[in-house]
Scaffold this motif. Structure first.
Motif, short mmCIF file in Angstrom:
data_model
loop_
_atom_site.label_atom_id
_atom_site.label_comp_id
_atom_site.label_asym_id
_atom_site.label_seq_id
_atom_site.Cartn_x
_atom_site.Cartn_y
_atom_site.Cartn_z
N PRO A 89 -11.65 0.39 -5.77
CA PRO A 89 -10.64 -0.08 -4.75
C PRO A 89 -9.43 -1.26 -4.95
N GLU A 90 -9.15 -0.99 -5.85
CA GLU A 90 -7.66 -0.97 -6.93
C GLU A 90 -6.40 0.47 -6.46
N THR A 91 -7.05 1.44 -6.69
CA THR A 91 -6.43 2.92 -6.42
C THR A 91 -7.00 3.42 -4.38
N ALA A 92 -7.89 3.00 -4.15
CA ALA A 92 -8.33 3.06 -3.14
C ALA A 92 -7.11 2.28 -2.39
N GLU A 93 -6.35 1.09 -2.55
CA GLU A 93 -5.71 0.82 -1.46
C GLU A 93 -4.10 1.39 -1.69
N ILE A 94 -4.07 1.52 -3.48
CA ILE A 94 -3.14 2.10 -3.22
C ILE A 94 -2.57 3.84 -2.47
N VAL A 95 -3.49 4.21 -2.51
CA VAL A 95 -4.17 5.26 -1.37
C VAL A 95 -3.62 5.10 -0.08
N ARG A 457 6.47 5.28 -4.15
CA ARG A 457 7.26 3.96 -3.38
C ARG A 457 6.04 3.84 -2.37
N VAL A 458 5.61 2.73 -2.52
CA VAL A 458 4.36 2.72 -1.44
C VAL A 458 4.98 1.49 0.12
N ILE A 459 4.19 0.54 0.60
CA ILE A 459 3.94 -0.26 1.59
C ILE A 459 3.18 -0.79 2.03
N GLY A 460 2.63 -1.59 2.04
CA GLY A 460 1.75 -3.23 2.08
C GLY A 460 1.60 -3.12 2.98
N TYR A 461 0.32 -3.34 3.25
CA TYR A 461 -0.51 -3.90 5.36
C TYR A 461 0.94 -4.15 5.89
N ASP A 462 1.88 -5.28 5.42
CA ASP A 462 2.67 -6.18 5.57
C ASP A 462 4.06 -5.38 5.88
N LYS A 463 4.11 -4.14 5.51
CA LYS A 463 5.30 -3.20 5.34
C LYS A 463 6.52 -3.57 4.51
N THR A 464 5.90 -3.76 3.79
CA THR A 464 6.68 -4.40 2.37
C THR A 464 6.37 -3.35 1.29
N PRO A 465 7.80 -3.18 0.92
CA PRO A 465 7.50 -1.73 -0.16
C PRO A 465 7.82 -2.06 -1.61
N GLU A 466 7.30 -1.60 -2.06
CA GLU A 466 6.65 -1.46 -3.88
C GLU A 466 6.86 -0.24 -4.32
#
Length: 673
Positions: A89-95, A457-466
Motif C-alpha cells: 500500500p505504501e508504494t501504491a500511494e507513491i505511484v 517529486r510527488v504530489i499528495g492528494y491535498d496537492k502538497t509536493p514532497e
C-alpha cells in the motif's frame, strides 16, 4: 518502397475510408456549433442580396460548455491499488502521488478537457502519453500527458471494438509541415511522392504530410521466475538487471510466453524517417468517444449537437422572420388621394426612414398608413418552440443552464439539474473510461521509465509536493525500506467527483455549520476547520490550534502517522485490552457485592452489641467467622485484579512490539520487554 511503408499505405487508406463519414460529420458539427455556419450558402446569399435579415443566434456553445465545465468541476482521478505480494500500500500511494505529479507537470487537465470538448462537439477526441527528458540538462526520463488538438488527425484501426484503445493494432497521427520545416527536420529525407502518384495527398506544392505510425503486435517472450518468487519478462529483467543484482535476486526458472510489442515509425510519403521501440505494451493514444452507435459492424460517434441542428436552424429562421416582420412596421406605405403628397414631397419620400417633426399634405383627406399584419407573433411562437426543442433533444433544461424556470424550491431545482446531468453523463463517463485506460498505460510504462535509483517529486492528494526516494534503500525511524517501482502488480480505479479544492470548500462550510450546532466541539476540531479554510494564514492558525489540543487527541494523530503494520498491532492490542478490562470490571462488581455484605453485617453487629449476652456468644463467633471469610474473599479478588492488570499490560506491549518486529525488522530491535 520498404515493406513497412507499403503496409502503412494500405492501412492508412483503409482507415481513411472507414472513418470518412465520422470525419465529415465531425467537421460539420464543429463548423455548425462553434463557427456558427448554420445557413445554407445559397439561401444566405439570396437573403443578403434581397436585404432580408439572416440571423444566426447560436445557442449550442452554452450547452457544450455546460457538459464540459461540469466535468471540470468533477474531474476524474486515478487511484492505484496493490494486487500481488510484491506490491504494498505504501508504494501504491507513491505511484498515486507520482501520477498526480505527472498530471500536474504536463498540464494533463488541458489534455483531458480538450479531448472531452472535442467528444461533446464533434463526437470524438484524443490525448496521448509521451516520454521525454525531465529537463534539458538531465538524463532522467519522465512521462507526460499531452493533448491532441486536432481530433481529425488520428486514424485508428477500424477493426477495433473496445471503448478505449486497448485492442488497437495500429494507428496514425498525421501532421502537415511546410517543405522548409520538413527539410530542416529531416535534411536527408526525400520529398517525392509514393510511386510518383500521390493519391493520398502526402505531398503538394507547399507542404508535406508526415505521420506517426504506431504498430502493436503479439510476439514471443520469455518469462523469468526470480529467487523471491517474482515473475517478470526477460526484457524487463535486462532493463533492471543492476537493481535486481543489488537485491541479490537470481533467475530460478524460465518459460516461453506471449506478450505485446509496440513500435513507433515516423513516415512521409516516400520513406520511413524514424523508428523507435516503445517500452510499453499499449499504443499510448487515448480516445474519448461521444455517443457510440454500432450498425452493421460500422461504428458511428455522435456529438451532443448532432441531432439538434434542425432545431437550431429552425430557431434562426423564425427569429429572422420575426425580426423582418418587426422591421417592416416602419416601412408600411402611406395612402392618400392623388396630389396629397405634392407638398413636402421630399419628407413624404423619407417618412419611412427618417423622423420628421411635421409633414404637410394637400387636399381635405389626411393620408393614412397601412397597418402591418400579425404574422410576427406566429414567428415568435415558432422560435420559442424551436428553443424548447433544443433543450429536449439534448436533455438540458433551464435549471441546468442556470436560468429561472417553473421550479421554485431548491429541492426541485436540484432535481431538474440532476436530470440534465444524467442525460449527458455518458460523455463524462467516457472520459472516466479514457482516464482509466491512461492510468493502465502509465502503470505499464512506470517500471520502464522510473527504473533507476533517483529522487522524485510527488504530489499528495491535498496537492502538497514532497520528495521520495525510489528503487533504493533508505532508513525511516530505524527501519530499512525500499520503494521498488519495477516490482509488483497494481490495479486502478477512477474516482469521479469534485476536485480537492471543491471538497475543501464544502468541508469548511459543513464544519462551520457543525460548530454552530455544537460549539463545545471547537476546542477539539478547531485546527481541522482552520486548515480547510481558504485564506492566508489558515495553515499557521491550524498549527497553533493543534498545539492547544489535549494530549489524548495528539496521541491519536501520532498513531495515524505510524506504518499500517504498527497500527494493526495496536488495534489488536486494544481489542485484547478491552477484553481484559471486561474481566476487571467483573472483579470490581464482585468487590462491590462483598463490600455491601460487609456493611450489612456491620449494621447487624451494631444493633446486637447492646443485647449481647452469654447465650449469644455462639452467634458472635458465627459473625466473626463470616467476617473473616468475606475479608479473605476481598483480598483474593484484589490480588486477582492486580494479576490481570499486569498480564494485560505485558500482553499489549509484547504483542505490539513482536508484530512490529516481524513486519518491520530492525526498528524495535533494542526494545527490552
Amino acid at each position: 518502397m520498404s515493406k513497412v511503408l507499403e503496409v502503412a499505405k494500405k492501412r492508412f487508406k483503409l482507415a481513411e475510408d472507414a472513418w470518412s463519414k465520422n470525419r465529415e460529420d465531425a467537421i460539420d458539427d464543429v463548423k455548425f456549433s462553434r463557427l456558427g455556419e448554420q445557413w445554407p450558402e445559397d439561401i444566405k446569399r439570396r437573403r443578403e442580396q434581397d436585404g432580408r435579415p439572416c440571423l444566426t443566434i447560436n445557442r449550442l456553445p452554452a450547452f457544450i460548455r455546460q457538459v464540459v465545465n461540469d466535468a471540470r468541476l468533477n474531474s476524474p482521478s486515478i487511484k492505484v491499488m496493490p494486487v500481488d505480494d510484491y506490491s504494498d500500500p505504501e508504494t501504491a500511494e507513491i505511484v498515486n502521488s507520482l501520477i498526480r505529479n505527472i498530471e500536474t507537470t504536463s498540464n494533463a487537465d488541458v489534455a483531458y478537457d480538450s479531448a472531452l470538448e472535442n467528444a461533446v462537439t464533434c463526437g470524438f477526441g484524443y490525448f496521448r502519453i509521451d516520454i521525454d527528458y525531465a529537463n534539458d540538462d538531465a538524463f532522467d526520463l519522465d512521462l507526460k500527458i499531452e493533448r491532441i488538438a486536432n481530433p481529425t488527425s488520428v486514424y485508428f484501426d477500424p477493426h477495433s471494438v473496445a471503448v478505449d484503445a486497448s485492442d488497437w493494432g495500429w494507428c496514425f497521427i498525421e501532421e502537415t509541415m511546410s517543405k522548409e520545416e520538413f527539410k530542416h527536420a529531416y535534411p536527408n529525407a526525400d520529398v517525392s511522392n509514393w510511386d510518383g502518384n500521390d493519391t493520398l495527398g502526402w505531398v503538394n506544392e507547399d507542404s508535406v504530410r508526415v505521420a506517426e505510425y504506431w504498430v502493436r503486435e503479439e510476439v514471443d517472450t520469455e518469462l523469468l521466475l526470480l529467487s523471491n518468487d517474482q515473475v517478470i519478462h526477460s526484457d524487463q529483467y535486462e532493463e533492471n538487471k543492476n537493481l535486481f543484482d543489488a537485491q541479490q535476486l537470481e533467475v530460478v526458472k524460465s518459460r516461453e510466453s506471449k506478450t505485446w510489442k509496440v513500435k513507433q515509425y515516423v513516415i512521409s510519403g516516400a520513406e520511413v524517417l524514424d523508428e523507435t521501440d516503445w517500452p510499453g505494451r499499449y499504443i499510448p493514444i487515448i480516445p474519448v468517444f461521444g455517443d457510440e452507435i454500432i450498425i452493421e459492424d460500422k461504428r458511428y460517434f455522435q456529438s451532443l449537437v448532432r441531432q439538434s441542428k434542425d432545431s437550431q436552424r429552425n430557431f434562426n429562421y423564425w427569429r429572422s422572420a420575426a425580426t423582418e416582420s418587426l422591421g417592416l412596421r416602419s416601412k408600411m406605405p402611406w395612402m392618400g388621394p392623388v396630389g396629397a403628397f405634392d407638398t413636402d414631397m421630399r419628407k413624404w419620400e423619407t417618412a419611412n426612414v427618417e423622423a420628421h417633426p411635421f409633414i404637410e399634405y394637400d387636399g381635405q383627406v389626411q393620408p393614412t398608413r397601412q397597418q402591418p399584419g400579425v404574422g410576427d407573433l406566429g414567428a415568435i411562437q415558432e422560435a420559442a418552440m424551436s428553443s424548447d426543442d433544443l433543450k429536449s433533444i439534448m436533455g438540458l433544461y433551464d435549471a441546468s443552464l442556470g436560468q429561472r424556470s417553473n421550479e421554485t424550491s431548491g429541492v426541485a431545482i436540484k432535481a431538474r439539474q440532476r436530470e440534465g446531468d444524467v442525460s449527458t453523463f455518458h460523455f463524462i463517463d467516457n472520459l472516466s473510461r479514457a482516464i482509466k485506460y491512461a492510468g493502465r498505460v502509465l502503470l505499464d510504462l512506470i517500471p520502464h521509465v522510473y527504473n533507476t535509483p533517483r529522487v522524485l517529486r510527488v504530489i499528495g492528494y491535498d496537492k502538497t509536493p514532497e520528495t521520495v526516494k525510489i528503487n533504493q534503500e533508505f532508513v525511516v525511524n530505524g527501519m530499512t525500506k525500499i520503494h521498488d517501482l519495477t516490482a509488483g502488480k497494481y490495479d486502478l480505479v477512477v474516482d469521479t467527483g469534485p476536485s480537492f479544492s471543491t471538497k475543501r470548500e464544502e468541508a469548511a462550510t459543513q464544519m462551520t455549520e457543525l460548530l454552530r450546532a455544537f460549539p463545545d466541539a471547537a476546542p477539539i476540531i478547531g485546527d481541522l476547520v482552520a486548515k480547510s479554510l481558504d485564506w492566508p494564514g489558515a495553515d499557521e492558525i491550524a498549527k497553533r490550534l493543534k498545539a492547544m489540543l489535549p494530549q489524548q487527541i495528539k496521541d491519536l494523530d501520532e498513531m495515524d502517522g505510524l506504518p499500517p503494520e504498527a497500527q494493526s498491532a495496536i488495534a489488536q492490542a486494544e481489542q485484547k485490552a478491552q477484553e481484559l478490562m471486561s474481566i476487571i470490571e467483573q472483579g470490581k462488581q464482585l468487590l462491590q457485592e462483598k463490600e455491601a455484605q460487609i456493611k450489612e453485617l456491620e449494621a447487624t453487629k451494631n444493633m446486637k452489641d447492646r443485647e449481647i449476652s452469654v447465650k449469644d456468644m455462639d452467634s458472635l463467633r458465627d459473625y466473626q467467622v463470616a467476617m473473616a471469610k468475606i475479608e479473605a474473599d476481598k483480598e483474593i479478588a484484589q490480588r486477582k485484579i492486580a494479576e490481570v492488570q499486569r498480564e494485560m499490560i505485558l500482553d499489549v506491549v509484547t504483542e505490539f512490539f513482536s508484530t512490529s518486529m516481524q513486519n518491520n525488522s530492525g526498528e524495535y530491535e533494542n526494545v527490552q520487554l
